[in-house]
Design an enzyme around this catalytic site. Structure first.
Site, mmCIF file in Angstrom:
data_model
loop_
_atom_site.group_PDB
_atom_site.id
_atom_site.type_symbol
_atom_site.label_atom_id
_atom_site.label_comp_id
_atom_site.label_asym_id
_atom_site.label_seq_id
_atom_site.Cartn_x
_atom_site.Cartn_y
_atom_site.Cartn_z
ATOM 1 N N ARG A 30 -1.777 1.519 0.911
ATOM 2 C CA ARG A 30 -1.836 2.265 -0.353
ATOM 3 C C ARG A 30 -0.563 2.036 -1.149
ATOM 4 N NH1 ARG A 30 -6.968 5.071 -0.902
ATOM 5 N NH2 ARG A 30 -7.605 5.594 1.218
ATOM 6 N N ASP A 31 -0.729 1.823 -2.462
ATOM 7 C CA ASP A 31 0.435 1.702 -3.337
ATOM 8 C C ASP A 31 1.149 3.049 -3.411
ATOM 9 O OD1 ASP A 31 1.183 -0.472 -5.847
ATOM 10 O OD2 ASP A 31 2.033 1.542 -5.933
ATOM 11 N N ILE A 32 2.470 2.994 -3.387
ATOM 12 C CA ILE A 32 3.277 4.216 -3.374
ATOM 13 C C ILE A 32 3.241 4.938 -4.725
ATOM 14 C CG2 ILE A 32 5.525 3.237 -4.041
ATOM 15 C CD1 ILE A 32 6.716 4.809 -1.625
ATOM 16 N N ASN A 88 -0.030 -10.098 -10.125
ATOM 17 C CA ASN A 88 1.043 -10.336 -11.089
ATOM 18 C C ASN A 88 1.953 -11.453 -10.590
ATOM 19 O OD1 ASN A 88 0.193 -8.134 -12.717
ATOM 20 N ND2 ASN A 88 1.319 -6.697 -11.426
ATOM 21 N N VAL A 97 7.696 -6.933 -6.925
ATOM 22 C CA VAL A 97 7.976 -7.196 -5.510
ATOM 23 C C VAL A 97 7.590 -8.647 -5.225
ATOM 24 C CG1 VAL A 97 7.450 -6.573 -3.126
ATOM 25 C CG2 VAL A 97 7.580 -4.777 -4.868
ATOM 26 N N HIS A 101 0.910 -10.336 -3.619
ATOM 27 C CA HIS A 101 0.011 -9.232 -3.285
ATOM 28 C C HIS A 101 -1.073 -9.123 -4.342
ATOM 29 C CE1 HIS A 101 3.465 -7.756 -5.603
ATOM 30 N NE2 HIS A 101 2.611 -6.940 -6.205
ATOM 31 N N HIS A 103 -3.512 -6.360 -6.116
ATOM 32 C CA HIS A 103 -3.780 -4.937 -6.323
ATOM 33 C C HIS A 103 -5.298 -4.744 -6.353
ATOM 34 C CE1 HIS A 103 0.290 -3.782 -8.079
ATOM 35 N NE2 HIS A 103 0.339 -5.097 -8.206
HETATM 36 P P1 AMP Z 1 3.939 -5.716 -8.729
HETATM 37 O O1 AMP Z 1 4.553 -5.049 -9.939
HETATM 38 O O2 AMP Z 1 2.670 -6.442 -9.025
HETATM 39 O O3 AMP Z 1 4.959 -6.578 -8.017
HETATM 40 O O4 AMP Z 1 3.508 -4.557 -7.771
HETATM 41 C C1 AMP Z 1 4.351 -4.001 -6.817
HETATM 42 C C2 AMP Z 1 3.721 -2.707 -6.392
HETATM 43 O O5 AMP Z 1 4.333 -2.307 -5.186
HETATM 44 C C3 AMP Z 1 3.901 -1.547 -7.368
HETATM 45 O O6 AMP Z 1 2.622 -1.070 -7.788
HETATM 46 C C4 AMP Z 1 4.672 -0.507 -6.567
HETATM 47 O O7 AMP Z 1 4.265 0.808 -6.844
HETATM 48 C C5 AMP Z 1 4.343 -0.914 -5.156
HETATM 49 N N1 AMP Z 1 5.324 -0.545 -4.137
HETATM 50 C C6 AMP Z 1 6.659 -0.704 -4.194
HETATM 51 N N2 AMP Z 1 7.237 -0.252 -3.075
HETATM 52 C C7 AMP Z 1 6.229 0.198 -2.272
HETATM 53 C C8 AMP Z 1 6.181 0.778 -0.977
HETATM 54 N N3 AMP Z 1 7.287 0.993 -0.242
HETATM 55 N N4 AMP Z 1 4.972 1.118 -0.475
HETATM 56 C C9 AMP Z 1 3.846 0.923 -1.198
HETATM 57 N N5 AMP Z 1 3.832 0.360 -2.420
HETATM 58 C C10 AMP Z 1 5.009 0.009 -2.967
#
Ligand code: AMP
Length: 115
Positions: A30-32, A88, A97, A101, A103
């Site tokens: 799950r996204d945080i 992205n 990040v 990944h 979404h």
């Molecule tokens: P992006 O902007 O496409 O790189 O997406 C990175 C996603 O990672 C964002 O939606 C963040 O909310 C999510 N994220 C960052 N840190 C964590 C974490 N520790 N656990 C879960 N999701 C995270």
């Protein structure tokens, strides 16, 4: 060697996350900061920083990310209503990040175009 990442630590269970699926190739959690009622991230367990670094050798792995998203959409009850997959890439794509990944977003009506 690609750098270690936050998401690699989640896949190795060194950092907490709500993991909804994991096998030897991929992890989904799950996204945080969810932006939809269902917001799951699907990652390859190995670090590929962005889609730009993916190679022909990663063809099956990239397909596995999509099929995992599809299966999770079914399990999480959003397959019929619909969902969106987002990948992205780099700053202009909104990537924050640097561990590739996908979404999986669902549970509400999506708009287009993205911001
Ligand atoms: P992006 O902007 O496409 O790189 O997406 C990175 C996603 O990672 C964002 O939606 C963040 O909310 C999510 N994220 C960052 N840190 C964590 C974490 N520790 N656990 C879960 N999701 C995270």
């Amino acid at each position: 060697m690609p750098p270690d990442t936050l998401f690699a630590k989640i896949a190795r269970r060194e950092l907490p996350a709500e993991i909804v699926y994991q096998d030897e190739l991929v992890t989904a959690f799950r996204d945080i900061h969810p932006v939809a009622p269902i917001h799951v991230l699907i990652i390859p367990n190995k670090v590929i920083p962005t889609l730009n670094e993916a190679t022909e050798e990663d063809t099956a792995l990239l397909g596995k990310l999509l099929l995992t998203a599809r299966k999770l959409a079914e399990q999480l009850g959003i397959a019929e209503g619909g969902y969106r997959l987002v990948l992205n890439c780099n700053p202009d794509g909104g990537q924050s990040v640097y561990h590739l990944h996908v979404h999986l977003l669902g549970g509400r009506k999506m708009t287009w175009p993205p911001g």
